[in-house]
Scaffold this motif. Sequence first.
Motif, short mmCIF file in Angstrom:
data_model
loop_
_atom_site.label_atom_id
_atom_site.label_comp_id
_atom_site.label_asym_id
_atom_site.label_seq_id
_atom_site.Cartn_x
_atom_site.Cartn_y
_atom_site.Cartn_z
N LEU A 45 44.63 -12.90 63.50
CA LEU A 45 44.75 -12.73 62.05
C LEU A 45 46.02 -11.96 61.68
O LEU A 45 46.16 -11.50 60.53
CB LEU A 45 43.53 -11.98 61.50
CG LEU A 45 42.16 -12.61 61.75
CD1 LEU A 45 41.06 -11.75 61.15
CD2 LEU A 45 42.09 -14.02 61.17
N SER A 46 46.92 -11.80 62.62
CA SER A 46 48.11 -10.96 62.40
C SER A 46 49.09 -11.61 61.43
O SER A 46 49.03 -12.81 61.14
CB SER A 46 48.79 -10.65 63.72
OG SER A 46 49.07 -11.84 64.42
N PHE A 47 50.01 -10.79 60.91
CA PHE A 47 51.07 -11.22 59.99
C PHE A 47 50.48 -11.91 58.75
O PHE A 47 50.81 -13.05 58.42
CB PHE A 47 52.07 -12.13 60.70
CG PHE A 47 52.90 -11.42 61.73
CD1 PHE A 47 53.99 -10.65 61.35
CD2 PHE A 47 52.55 -11.47 63.07
CE1 PHE A 47 54.74 -9.97 62.30
CE2 PHE A 47 53.29 -10.80 64.03
CZ PHE A 47 54.39 -10.04 63.65
N ASN A 48 49.59 -11.20 58.10
CA ASN A 48 49.05 -11.60 56.81
C ASN A 48 49.07 -10.37 55.90
O ASN A 48 49.84 -9.44 56.13
CB ASN A 48 47.64 -12.16 56.95
CG ASN A 48 47.63 -13.60 57.44
OD1 ASN A 48 47.98 -14.52 56.71
ND2 ASN A 48 47.25 -13.81 58.71
N GLY A 103 41.87 -3.16 53.55
CA GLY A 103 40.58 -2.56 53.87
C GLY A 103 40.48 -2.17 55.33
O GLY A 103 41.45 -2.23 56.10
N ALA A 104 39.30 -1.79 55.73
CA ALA A 104 39.06 -1.32 57.10
C ALA A 104 38.82 -2.50 58.04
O ALA A 104 38.46 -3.60 57.61
CB ALA A 104 37.87 -0.38 57.11
N SER A 159 50.24 -6.20 61.90
CA SER A 159 51.14 -6.62 60.81
C SER A 159 50.36 -7.12 59.60
O SER A 159 50.58 -8.21 59.08
CB SER A 159 52.12 -7.69 61.31
OG SER A 159 52.95 -7.17 62.33
N ASN A 160 49.42 -6.30 59.18
CA ASN A 160 48.71 -6.50 57.93
C ASN A 160 48.82 -5.22 57.11
O ASN A 160 49.76 -4.45 57.29
CB ASN A 160 47.24 -6.87 58.20
CG ASN A 160 47.07 -8.32 58.58
OD1 ASN A 160 47.20 -9.21 57.74
ND2 ASN A 160 46.79 -8.58 59.85
N LYS A 161 47.87 -4.98 56.25
CA LYS A 161 47.83 -3.75 55.46
C LYS A 161 46.47 -3.07 55.63
O LYS A 161 45.93 -2.48 54.70
CB LYS A 161 48.09 -4.06 53.98
CG LYS A 161 49.48 -4.62 53.72
CD LYS A 161 49.75 -4.81 52.24
CE LYS A 161 51.16 -5.29 52.00
NZ LYS A 161 51.46 -5.45 50.55
N LEU A 162 45.97 -3.15 56.84
CA LEU A 162 44.66 -2.57 57.14
C LEU A 162 44.72 -1.05 57.06
O LEU A 162 45.73 -0.44 57.42
CB LEU A 162 44.20 -3.02 58.52
CG LEU A 162 44.00 -4.54 58.68
CD1 LEU A 162 43.73 -4.89 60.12
CD2 LEU A 162 42.87 -5.02 57.77
N GLN A 163 43.61 -0.47 56.60
CA GLN A 163 43.56 0.97 56.37
C GLN A 163 42.35 1.56 57.09
O GLN A 163 41.58 0.88 57.74
CB GLN A 163 43.47 1.24 54.86
CG GLN A 163 44.65 0.63 54.07
CD GLN A 163 44.33 0.50 52.61
OE1 GLN A 163 43.21 0.21 52.24
NE2 GLN A 163 45.33 0.73 51.76
N GLY A 164 42.21 2.86 56.92
CA GLY A 164 41.08 3.54 57.51
C GLY A 164 41.25 3.80 58.99
O GLY A 164 42.32 3.58 59.57
N GLU A 165 40.20 4.25 59.62
CA GLU A 165 40.25 4.58 61.04
C GLU A 165 39.97 3.35 61.90
O GLU A 165 39.40 2.36 61.43
CB GLU A 165 39.25 5.69 61.35
CG GLU A 165 39.55 6.98 60.60
CD GLU A 165 38.65 8.12 61.04
OE1 GLU A 165 37.75 7.87 61.87
OE2 GLU A 165 38.85 9.25 60.57
#
Length: 800
Positions: free
Chosen positions: A179-182, A186-187, A205-211
């Motif tokens: 699922l990379s480069f999208n 969210g977590a 290479s996404n915008k994933l957040q959290g731990e």
Amino acid sequence: MEKLPSLCVFLALLVHCLTLSFVDAGVTKISTDKQALLALKARISHDPSKLLGSNWSTSSSVCEWIGIRCGFRHHRVTALNISHLGLTGTLPPQLGNLSFLATIDIKNNNFYGSLPEELAQLRRLKYLSFSYNRLSGELPASIFDNLTDLQSVYLDENMFQGRIPSTLSKCQILQYLYLSFNYFTGAIPKEIGNLTQLKWVYLGSNKLQGEISKELGNLAEVERLSLGNNSLIGTIPSLLFNLSSLIYMDLSNNSLIGSLPDNMCQYLPNLEGFYVGHNQLTGPIPNSLGQCTMLRFVSLEMNKFTEHIPREIGNLTLINYLYLGSNKLKGGIPYEIGNLRNLEILQLEFNSLVGPVPATVFNISTMTILSVLGNELTGILPSTAELPNLEMLYLAHNNFSGPFPSFITNASKLSVLNLGLNSFSGIIPSAIGNPLNSILPSSIGNLSLSLESLYMNECNISGNIPKEINNLNNLIDLHLEDNELIGSVPVMINALHKLQGLYLQNNKLEGSIPDNLCHLNSLVELQLDGNKLSGSIPPCLGNLTTLRRLSLGFNMLTSVIPSTLGKLKDILYLNLSSNSLNASLPSDIGNLKVAINIDLSRNLLLGDIPPTIGSLRNLQYLSLGYNKLQGSVPESFGYLISLEFLDLSSNNLSGVIPKSLEALLYLKYLNLSFNQLRGEIPTRGCFANFSAESFMGNLALCGKKPNDEIFTEEMSLRSWVGDSLCETVMKVVDTNLLRDDEQFSKKEECVSSILSLAMECTRESPEERINIKEAVSRLLKIRVKFLANEAMARRRRQPN
């Protein structure tokens, strides 16, 4: 017995009918598949190879179409592969009718739009690859509800957004998840930890957040885990270091904190790539890192690791790349690093390392990049080395001493050499060039033809620039600034057709600027300022449309500013100051719309300031001071909304100070002094910050005009001001400057002192005028005295 033939006939007819029924049903179902594929074809707007257009024909069998495979038993479409065809289009919902489909592969095309939810109907699907397209929108959570046979999901390199659906956990036999480069946010769903057969997990290479979900530690079969280039926080779950099947772990470019566990390699016997660079990790580099003996790539750079580099790193004999730069490492470089005979890149820059570089490091024949710049390393470099593959060598900003490292002459592949800010001495080998503090010999042309960057600035080099430098035709940057070079700019320098930066400033070069420079079509920065160049500016410089910086100041250039410079529409910095350029400013200056700094001061420029200058909305610095410009200050100056510095002093400007200047809200420096301007000092906007010193030497700030009737041959404006000052300063200044309050007398004294100084600066005979140095000194004393009086008054006003 007579009935037996009749029974046989009946059974034969029954079998025939059932067969026909089955065939009819098969034909009906393959017809459904055909309509679904034709719906896909209809959605394709661009088919560069025209394979589908010519081959997917209604007159032929679906199972014979390119990219289609049918099952032997049911004669239904089981595989669709139209990858790498450059197709453009969207995906129709009818794809969900391909109910026997096990494989769908459309990667490396230009499909866009969202995924149809009908894909959830493909219950037999095992392999799904939509990589390298432009698909967007959120992944419908329902898609994965029924895909229980799914083993591979490739959705990387698209434009998907939203959260990663937790319903992925229903794909219990999933092994490969890309699922990379999208743009997923969210977590990371903790449910992914339930997919215990996963082997490759790429969420980077996404915008994933959290731990990082600790549940990922349940993926006992995982071999590759990539979570880099996100916005993940917190510590690295300790369970990740128990995944004994792990070959590749990438957690780089996040905001992770904490330290690496002391026993990090105890359960990672197969680890080959470990990437945690560009985080905020602290503590020491564990000694146990040396137990991961299969490692080939280690990236720990741009963290806050402390203490020493472990000697145990010398056990990583298979390693190719070792990045430890930009940390807080101290101590020496371990001798054992010389054992890494397969090392290609060693980066230790920007730490606090001390002592010598082990001689063994210079005998790693596979080395291509060696960087230790920005440390506190000392010692003498070896005279011999075995670095036949070396391409980049960074030793700058240390305390190396002794003779120039002659082994560099054998590095035939060297393209970048940075040795600055050390204490080398003696002779540079003739195969390279010159002795320090001496000349550039012609042998500089014998340097590696792969050389891309040459830094020889601030070396006290004298003599001419040898024409043989033109042999280095792969040069991108040539730094010879801040030396003692003489002679002319080599005419044949145009042979350096890849040159992007030419830095010859602050030397003693003479002669004209050669037109041949105009053939350097890749030039981005040209700095020739601070020499003795003469003649005119070549108009053909306007053809170098890639230029971002052109600096020709502090020379002896004459003639006009070529109007062709107006073609430099990407120029950011233009400095032609301190020459003898004459004539008027070209109106084409208004074309330099992205420029942020223009300095044309201290020339002999004449005529009006063109109003087109108001087009330079990005301009932050503008200096036109010390010229012979005439006319008024254009109203269009009010459009220079980004301006922070404006100097129009010491010209022959006249007319009223335009009120449009009040729009310059970011202005921090303004100088209009020594002109013939008149009118009131603007009192709104940023002008409240400027004192009358900025306007000194102008004709009238008191409302009087030079053409008022009272002024005759006997009574000039200057003499009127002088006579008036003998009575009261209030007769001269604008009343807005002096309000009737308790500080009135101090303000009056201050302004009177400034105007008296102005009288001395404007005496008719130049010999009688006060020099500018003394004028500034006097102004500072006036200011100090006024501020001291004001401070004393404030203290008196404060209650006891």
